[in-house]
Structures are given as C-alpha cells and as structure tokens.
Design an enzyme around this catalytic site. Structure first.
Site, PDB file in Angstrom:
ATOM      1  N   ARG A 238       0.849  -1.192   0.000  1.00  0.00           N
ATOM      2  CA  ARG A 238       0.000   0.000   0.000  1.00  0.00           C
ATOM      3  C   ARG A 238       0.885   1.243   0.000  1.00  0.00           C
ATOM      4  O   ARG A 238       1.915   1.288   0.686  1.00  0.00           O
ATOM      5  CB  ARG A 238      -0.913   0.026   1.236  1.00  0.00           C
ATOM      6  CG  ARG A 238      -2.089  -0.937   1.159  1.00  0.00           C
ATOM      7  CD  ARG A 238      -3.110  -0.514   0.098  1.00  0.00           C
ATOM      8  NE  ARG A 238      -4.263  -1.394   0.031  1.00  0.00           N
ATOM      9  CZ  ARG A 238      -4.376  -2.437  -0.798  1.00  0.00           C
ATOM     10  NH1 ARG A 238      -3.397  -2.756  -1.618  1.00  0.00           N
ATOM     11  NH2 ARG A 238      -5.487  -3.153  -0.827  1.00  0.00           N
ATOM     12  N   GLU A 267      -4.094   7.531  -5.156  1.00  0.00           N
ATOM     13  CA  GLU A 267      -4.316   6.808  -6.412  1.00  0.00           C
ATOM     14  C   GLU A 267      -5.620   7.258  -7.049  1.00  0.00           C
ATOM     15  O   GLU A 267      -6.598   7.420  -6.331  1.00  0.00           O
ATOM     16  CB  GLU A 267      -4.367   5.296  -6.156  1.00  0.00           C
ATOM     17  CG  GLU A 267      -3.044   4.776  -5.629  1.00  0.00           C
ATOM     18  CD  GLU A 267      -3.050   3.272  -5.347  1.00  0.00           C
ATOM     19  OE1 GLU A 267      -4.042   2.600  -5.670  1.00  0.00           O
ATOM     20  OE2 GLU A 267      -2.052   2.785  -4.805  1.00  0.00           O
ATOM     21  N   HIS A 286      -1.441   0.108  -9.834  1.00  0.00           N
ATOM     22  CA  HIS A 286      -2.024  -0.817  -8.855  1.00  0.00           C
ATOM     23  C   HIS A 286      -2.631  -2.049  -9.545  1.00  0.00           C
ATOM     24  O   HIS A 286      -3.838  -2.288  -9.463  1.00  0.00           O
ATOM     25  CB  HIS A 286      -3.070  -0.092  -7.989  1.00  0.00           C
ATOM     26  CG  HIS A 286      -3.312  -0.783  -6.678  1.00  0.00           C
ATOM     27  ND1 HIS A 286      -3.684  -0.105  -5.539  1.00  0.00           N
ATOM     28  CD2 HIS A 286      -3.233  -2.088  -6.315  1.00  0.00           C
ATOM     29  CE1 HIS A 286      -3.828  -0.974  -4.547  1.00  0.00           C
ATOM     30  NE2 HIS A 286      -3.556  -2.182  -4.994  1.00  0.00           N
TER      31      HIS A 286
HETATM   32  C1  DGY Z   1      -5.290  -6.090  -3.004  1.00  0.00           C
HETATM   33  O1  DGY Z   1      -6.094  -6.961  -3.346  1.00  0.00           O
HETATM   34  O2  DGY Z   1      -5.323  -5.586  -1.887  1.00  0.00           O
HETATM   35  C2  DGY Z   1      -4.255  -5.706  -3.995  1.00  0.00           C
HETATM   36  O3  DGY Z   1      -3.650  -4.520  -3.660  1.00  0.00           O
HETATM   37  C3  DGY Z   1      -4.856  -5.673  -5.384  1.00  0.00           C
HETATM   38  O4  DGY Z   1      -3.884  -5.605  -6.370  1.00  0.00           O
END
Ligand code: DGY
Length: 325
Positions: A238, A267, A286
C-alpha cells in the site's frame, strides 16, 4: 422482495449471473470511473450487500446510511479502505479476497522487481523512440537479481510466494513480519530479521505490508538512508506505508538506486507527480492482482461471500470474525 445488492463497478455480467438469480443486483454503469459518493450513499441506504473496490471509501457515514446492510465484500485482499470498527459494531460482515490472488500478485511483484532492476521499461521506450544507434557494453546496464539478497517486509501469503520465486533465482532471503514464519524459513531458507537489519542488508527491499496504524509511513527518510546506495525499493503493498517525499529525495540524492511502485499515497497518481519524472522509477497503476483469471476469481469469491451472508451462512473469507459470534 429480494435482498438488494449494489456493486460499485461494472463487472462482466457472467461473473455475477448466479447472484442475479437470487438477489436484486445493480451495478454502477462504468468499468473505469468510480461511483460518485452521493450515488453510493443513496445505494447504501437500500442495500443488504455492497461489493466494493479498494478505491471506495467505506466509512462510518456509508456504513450507517441504511439499516439493511449485512455485508461489505471488498474486491481486494487489503481492506484499509473500510472502517472495520464501525462495521463490526453494526454487525456488518466485511470480507476480502485472500488466497485467490496470491500467486498472481507475487508474479507482478517479481515482474516489477525485474523490470526495475534490468531497466526493462526504459529500454523498451529507448528502442521505440528510435534512440538505439549501436550496441555498447554498458548500454542500459542494470543490476543482477541472481545471487542478491531480497528483504521482504510483510511475510503473508504473497510474501511467501515471492520468497519461493526468489529462491528459484538463487537469492538470499530476509524477511520481517509481525510473527515468525517457520515454514518459510524451512522451505526457502528465509531468515527472520529486524526491520533495521533487513533494510540495511537487502539489495531488494520489497514492501508487501498491509496498511495499518503501525505501517503508515514506515519507510521514512531515515530508513532510506540506512539502505545500500545500490538498493532497489519495490512496493506492491500500500502506498501510504511510504513517505513519498523522502523516497523521491532518496532517489534523487542517490541514497538508493531505483524504485518499482505499484501503489501510491494517492491513487491514481497524477502524471505530474515528481516521482514519475525520475528515470529510475518504474510506476504501475495498482495492478498487483490484475490477471483476467484472478480478477474473475476475486469477483466470484465476493459473490460467494454475499450469497452466504444473505442466505444466513458464514462467508468464506471474513475479516471481522467478531460478527460471527
Ligand atoms: C489487493 O487486493 O489488496 C491488492 O492490492 C490488489 O492488487
């Protein structure tokens, strides 16, 4: 009247067909544009279940908008976009999508590590821009992966799957996690390490840490200074675990060599963001779990969880187990 299920993005009809047979299902109309907040609040007033994206803010206002809500099924393994405390207090189940995305996200993590180390994006753009005039010994030379040390911060299932790949590449593996992972130590020869030791020893510092109060801003200027000057920082966990200004300065000042980033503090990141101007940054939107197969499996898991809760059963992958009591 059938229970009402609202999905905050347009998903392929066939992935939700089964659910449509049992419930009154409505989706937001767009695949790429997020549902406006006011629309989501209106829908939440009526909904028994919400299928949400990691980009949706599922806060107290949303969770208390109506009285019917029984489950929020988040299309992600991470759930830092959800106010878990309020959901639990209100007896609302929160589910996520672990396991089905493990290998796909580990693939992307390794792809990003390799692309950053071997300057794959820069090299591909160089050829397409017609800049390739002759072969030369150090043309776009990057860094080796084989025999280097990877340091994995956040050794969950995805971390272990990354470690398996690293072992295949003949890497030494360090990891840092809240708890020791004895299986990974046995299977991959992974060595548990303090955070400080990991960041100072690893050639590749890979963050897969979830966003929590403890991990927010974990990677500060001080941490980047402790890394090797040749270190490559990869983040597929993250964005907010990183102080992006500090990362930018570390890259500009040569405190570290490069960064591969799939996640950002905000984002989508703006195209004007200073990090995107750096040649030693590989940035992705992402896409950790974004293979067609895995995204379909994630959607199906959300549907299974919604189906279970609205039928009075236990969801398969619940985050707040307290509501089951
Ligand atoms: C999640 O599922 O948390 C991931 O970041 C998706 O790519």
């Amino acid at each position: 009247m059938k229970p009402y299920v609202y999905i905050t993005r347009k998903l392929p009809e066939e992935t939700i067909a089964e659910m449509t047979a049992h419930f009154d299902v409505k989706m937001w109309d767009h695949e790429d544009i997020p549902v406006p907040r006011e629309v989501l609040l209106e829908e939440a007033k009526k909904a028994s279940a919400l299928i949400t994206m990691l980009s949706d803010k599922v806060d107290a206002e949303l969770l208390t908008a109506g009285d019917n809500l029984k489950i929020v099924a988040n299309l992600a393994v991470g759930y830092d976009n959800i106010d878990l405390e309020t959901a639990t207090k209100r007896g609302i189940h929160v589910s996520n999508t672990p396991d089905v995305l493990t290998e796909t996200t580990a693939d992307l993590t390794f792809a990003l590590l390799m692309a950053t180390a071997r300057r794959v994006v820069e090299a591909a753009e160089y050829v397409k821009a017609g800049k390739w005039e002759s072969w030369s010994p150090y043309l776009l030379a990057g860094h080796d992966i084989y025999s280097k040390t990877i340091g994995i911060v956040g050794m969950g299932k995805i971390g272990e799957a990354v470690a398996r790949r690293a072992k295949g590449f003949g890497m030494d593996i360090l990891y840092h996690n809240r708890s020791r992972k004895m299986d990974a130590e046995m299977e991959f020869g992974a060595e548990y390490s303090s955070f400080e030791e990991l960041v100072s020893k690893a050639d590749y510092v890979v963050s897969l840490a979830p966003l929590t109060a403890e991990t927010r801003n974990l990677f500060t200027a001080d941490v980047f200074t402790k890394m090797k000057k040749s270190a490559i920082f990869i983040n597929v966990g993250r964005g907010p675990v990183v102080d992006e200004q500090a990362l930018y300065e570390a890259l500009v000042d040569g405190e570290i060599a490069a960064a591969g980033l799939d996640v950002f503090v905000k984002e989508p990141i703006s195209a004007d963001h200073q990090l995107l101007k750096l040649p030693n940054v590989v940035a992705l939107p992402h896409i950790g779990s974004a293979s067609t197969e895995t995204r379909t499996a994630m959607i199906k898991l959300c549907c299974t969880n919604v189906n279970a809760v609205l039928s009075g059963d236990r969801p398969k992958t619940i985050v707040n187990k307290e509501v089951l009591r």
